[in-house]
Design a protein around this motif. Structure first.
Motif: not given
Length: 263
Positions: A65-87
């Motif tokens: 929602d945050y990035f799609s509301g900023r029209p100048e943003i064309v691409e977003v990277e979400w950086k994940t790590r395998s050792h995180d607890r992220a169900p």
């Protein structure tokens, strides 16, 4: 060693240092939502605050929602790590339109152990890039290696960054006046770390010790700047080379990329 390296990585490198070059950073709960020049967004965090699957999905939706509301943003990277607890994170990201890219190994090594003497083929010279022309030539080589049509804009951005911050260094290997391998050294202010980024070698020059020698030279440069640890997110091409140089794999990271839908 593995656990000590991973603890130092999580404590020293995540969030603030990762977004120090951003044009703006907004905090949403545990998330850091960063905006960069060129219409790029980036999401990182130390952890997800113990969120369950529903909470993780809500965080992903909030970021979109945050990035799609900023029209100048064309691409977003979400950086994940395998050792995180992220169900449920993978399903939440894919459901929100993110596509996973290839996993990379998080590699860490002691700079003092990596500053080795590595023999290179006759005629190969390793040195720090000092001119804009060298940076552009290295960028063109890396563009060929990575099949990157945007190499020039990335190289021009790097030129500006090198001018702005002289602690950052680009190292190159040359043969007959041609750049055949290159990689950056980027000390992380306020930490014991420097990053090794952008490492690449022309296919016909691989397997001759050139990338290992380039790593060793960057390790020596890092020691001169008081750096203790070197860190790299490595592909399966560079991971074995770094392991032979003394790096340890502590985890994996997978980038998930969201692209703005075409109108």
């Amino acid at each position: 060693m593995h656990s000590a390296y991973l603890e130092a990585y999580d404590r020293q490198l995540r969030t603030g240092p990762e977004v120090s070059d951003a044009e703006s950073v907004v905090e949403h709960g545990p998330l850091s939502l960063a905006t960069y020049a060129g219409g790029r967004g980036f999401v990182t965090y130390v952890d997800l605050g113990g969120a369950d699957a529903d909470g993780v999905r809500a965080l992903v939706e909030a970021a979109v929602d945050y990035f799609s509301g900023r029209p100048e943003i064309v691409e977003v990277e979400w950086k994940t790590r395998s050792h995180d607890r992220a169900p449920g994170l993978h399903d939440a990201l894919v459901g929100a339109g993110f596509a996973p890219e290839s996993p990379e190994s998080i590699m860490i090594g002691e700079a003092a152990l990596l500053a080795q003497d590595i023999e290179v083929p006759d005629g190969v010279r390793i040195r720090r890039a000092r001119t804009d022309a060298q940076v552009l030539a290295a960028g063109e080589m890396q563009g060929r290696v990575f099949d990157d049509p945007h190499w020039r804009s990335r190289a021009e951005t790097l030129i500006a960054r090198l001018r702005r911050d002289d602690t950052r260094e680009l190292w190159i290997a040359e043969a007959d006046g041609t750049i055949i391998s290159a990689g950056r050294l980027e000390p992380v202010a306020g930490t014991e770390f420097a990053g090794l980024w952008g490492g690449s070698t022309l296919p016909e020059w691989r397997g001759r010790g050139i990338y290992r020698a380039l790593t060793a030279e960057r390790a020596r440069a890092a020691l001169g700047r008081g750096v203790r640890y070197l860190q790299s997110d490595s592909t399966e091409y560079s991971r074995p080379i770094l392991e032979r140089s003394g790096f340890v794999k502590v985890s994996t990271t997978t980038p998930y990329v969201w692209a703005r839908p075409a109108d």
